[in-house]
Every structure is written in structure tokens, then in C-alpha cells.
Scaffold this active site. Sequence first.
Site, PDB file in Angstrom:
ATOM      1  N   GLY A  71      -8.410   9.281   9.166  1.00 12.01           N
ATOM      2  CA  GLY A  71      -8.850   9.263  10.399  1.00 12.01           C
ATOM      3  C   GLY A  71      -9.982  10.534  10.834  1.00 12.01           C
ATOM      4  O   GLY A  71     -10.092  10.405  12.146  1.00 12.01           O
ATOM      5  N   LYS A 106       0.942  -1.190  -0.022  1.00 13.38           N
ATOM      6  CA  LYS A 106      -0.022   0.001   0.164  1.00 13.38           C
ATOM      7  C   LYS A 106       1.023   1.237   0.076  1.00 13.38           C
ATOM      8  O   LYS A 106       1.522   1.346   0.942  1.00 13.38           O
ATOM      9  CB  LYS A 106      -0.810  -0.094   1.087  1.00 13.38           C
ATOM     10  CG  LYS A 106      -1.777   1.322   1.227  1.00 13.38           C
ATOM     11  CD  LYS A 106      -2.627   1.295   2.623  1.00 13.38           C
ATOM     12  CE  LYS A 106      -3.012   2.668   2.860  1.00 13.38           C
ATOM     13  NZ  LYS A 106      -3.902   3.042   3.831  1.00 13.38           N
ATOM     14  N   ASN A 153      -9.535   1.789   9.183  1.00 13.68           N
ATOM     15  CA  ASN A 153      -9.004   1.389  10.567  1.00 13.68           C
ATOM     16  C   ASN A 153      -9.482   2.135  11.590  1.00 13.68           C
ATOM     17  O   ASN A 153     -10.123   1.425  12.620  1.00 13.68           O
ATOM     18  CB  ASN A 153      -7.529   1.615  10.482  1.00 13.68           C
ATOM     19  CG  ASN A 153      -6.447   1.061  11.522  1.00 13.68           C
ATOM     20  OD1 ASN A 153      -5.247   0.977  11.287  1.00 13.68           O
ATOM     21  ND2 ASN A 153      -7.065   0.820  12.724  1.00 13.68           N
ATOM     22  N   THR A 154      -9.382   3.335  11.774  1.00 14.33           N
ATOM     23  CA  THR A 154      -9.854   4.258  12.948  1.00 14.33           C
ATOM     24  C   THR A 154     -11.373   3.714  13.165  1.00 14.33           C
ATOM     25  O   THR A 154     -11.513   3.736  14.557  1.00 14.33           O
ATOM     26  CB  THR A 154      -9.553   5.761  12.569  1.00 14.33           C
ATOM     27  OG1 THR A 154      -8.120   5.924  12.067  1.00 14.33           O
ATOM     28  CG2 THR A 154      -9.674   6.308  13.823  1.00 14.33           C
ATOM     29  N   ALA A 188      -9.457   5.403   3.478  1.00  9.89           N
ATOM     30  CA  ALA A 188      -9.492   6.538   4.478  1.00  9.89           C
ATOM     31  C   ALA A 188     -10.733   7.262   4.460  1.00  9.89           C
ATOM     32  O   ALA A 188     -11.171   7.596   3.356  1.00  9.89           O
ATOM     33  CB  ALA A 188      -8.104   7.363   4.131  1.00  9.89           C
ATOM     34  N   GLY A 189     -10.981   7.728   5.782  1.00 14.38           N
ATOM     35  CA  GLY A 189     -11.814   8.849   6.036  1.00 14.38           C
ATOM     36  C   GLY A 189     -13.515   8.282   6.208  1.00 14.38           C
ATOM     37  O   GLY A 189     -14.249   8.959   6.434  1.00 14.38           O
TER      38      GLY A 189
END
Lengths: 270, 96
Positions: free
Chosen positions: A169, A108, A218-219, A196-197
Site C-alpha cells: 500500500g 497467495k 491493487n492499491t 506489493a509496493g
Amino acid sequence: MADSTAQDALVIGGETIPGRLWLGTSMYPSPDIMGQSLQAAGPGFVTVSVRRQTARQVEDNGHWQLIDQWLKKSGSLLLPNTAGCHSASEAILMANMARQLFTTDWIKLEVIGDDYSLQPNAFELLSAAETLVQQGFKVLPYCTEDLVLCQKLLDVGCKAVMPWAAPIGTGRGLQNPHGLRMLRERLPDAVIVIDAGIGKPSQAMQAMEMGFDAVLMNTAVAKALDPVAMAGAFRNAVTGGRQAWQAGTMVEREQASASTPTLGMPFWHQ
Amino acid sequence: MSDSFNYWINGEIRSSQSPLTLVDVLVSEGYLDENPVGDEQAAGESQTQATGRFQAQATGRFIVALNQSIVAAADWAASVVKPDSKIDVVGAITGG
């Protein structure tokens, strides 16, 4: 790991990816909760990274040992990242470190251009991608939804592109749905993963309903009050969104249209 | 006049008064066991055997870069740490 059926397999670079939800491994409250979250999510890819470590840290690397065990029993694939790199040369070196450490060609590719927004540096990203493809990597670049950039990344041999939904995040969801929709329409044959996001399962489902091939996060899972339950919720959302995309959503209308037939209505035009 | 020189490992400065190889540094920092099999066996260990042992200790756990070039375990014993050399030892961490 049954989210990528034979009829609807996600194939990237000739390899079948065993799931359309991809999950990061950072920021969980404990290795145990991370492991349970992986189990609940059934991710196609699991992301990791490399950093300087003391001998003690190498020895007591509980998170990695758990991830390694999970990979061996689950069939999930490992996706190392180049997080934190700010230039092509840094990213290339880190990718090679990751390949040697994890014995995988998947990478990645992240090259950050702005520390406030963590927006990718498109120029360094493209340069790094071209070199890494030449070195035999299967490159999955983290990028913006810029159509020309995505096309260039594919042109140099990236196996997929991974535009952000919103800055890493933030959990803000799809900030530019028009641009993402156009990207999907203009690159219909490309594998495009939203990375992301994403903050909520509904946002992951929205991405999948728009026809994107997978979602990486992830977050949103790790920072949930109950990460394990949230991992399961995201798994369901991604599966549901994919099914909706395949089923074909109805065309939106400006005006109401009665669903119950008016024909035979008593007292109608009496 | 001292022959000591400085080098860096993971961003921390170290000093040595004698020539070093990467193996010397990795052993002194605790990444490698100099003699995990016992004195008698180690005394008869060939260079090839030692390299294989170090390789086994590192595989899947950490890798080493010297001045931003990755050095394979087979080359550690022959890699000389020169003044102001920068050594990075990296391992797996969680990531997103």
C-alpha cells in the site's frame, strides 16, 4: 487477455497464466469501476479473500458476484489470499477455507510478522508453505527479497515466490533494486512475481525490465483518480517492460558515446 | 437451574436453552432456508435431501468452521454445538 502469448506464455505449476499483470479487487470506488478496471487490466490472476460474513452479507455480495462473472467470461484465474494471518496455523486454516469456498488450489500465502510494515514472518511463512504444498495447494508466497528465504520456499515446493517491492500500500516502488536484481540473477529459473509496493506504471515496467515474471498490485489502480485508465496504463507498462526484457537492454556506460558517426565529418581534424 | 448455554458465531455471543446442531444455528442466523420448498414437501423430505438442499444453498457462497475446523455441509446436521463452541461462517470478499 492477450498479454501472455503462446511464444511467451507464463507457466506456473504446469498451468498457463493468461497475463503478467495480476490485480487485486479491494478498495475500488464501486463494483462497476472494479469490473471496468479488470476489463482494462486483463489480469492473469485476480486476488480475493475470505472473511466472516453475516447471512445478509452473503446474500448481498455484489463485489464477489461481479468477480465471479468476470472470471467466467475472461479466462482470468482466481487467486485467494490469506491476508491478515499472523501464524502458520491461521494461514493454513484460511487457505483451506478458501480452497473449499472458491474450489481452487491456488493460494497467495501471506503471513504477516509486523503490523507496522506488514513485513512477512519468514519462519511462519515457510512452515505454512511446506504444509500447504503437502496438502496439494499451489502456493505463491508473499515474501521479502531475501535470497535464502526465496530459495527455501522454492525448495519446499512453492510454484513461485512473490517478493515485495515495498511495504503493502505504500506505492514506493522497488526499494531494493540491487537485492531484487541479485535475486533474479541467482534464481534464473524460478518464477518470481513482484507483489506489493508498486505505485506507478513506470515502477511496474522497471520490475519487468529486470526480468521478473509478473507484477501483482491493487492499491495503485484502485486508488488512482481514474482506476480504469490506470489499469490500462499498468497493462501497457507490464507488456512494454516484458518486451524490453526480452529484447535485451543496452549496457550502461559511464562516459558519453556519440551515436552519430564521426567518420566523414567535415572540418574534422582539418 | 437453567440448561442454557452460550456459544459464539462470528465473534458474537449467543445463548440457547436447547441442544443445537450446526444446521439449527445456520437456519436461525438466516444462512439457510429451513423450508424453501413449502411445508408439504418439506415434511416428507429425507435427511439426505435436506443435506443436499443445504449444500446447494452454501456452495460457492459460504463455508463453516466449528472450533477452527472446517465442517462439510454433509456433516452440519450431525455437528453438535457444545457450550462455548466457536462457529465461523466465512464468505468471499475483495482482496489484494
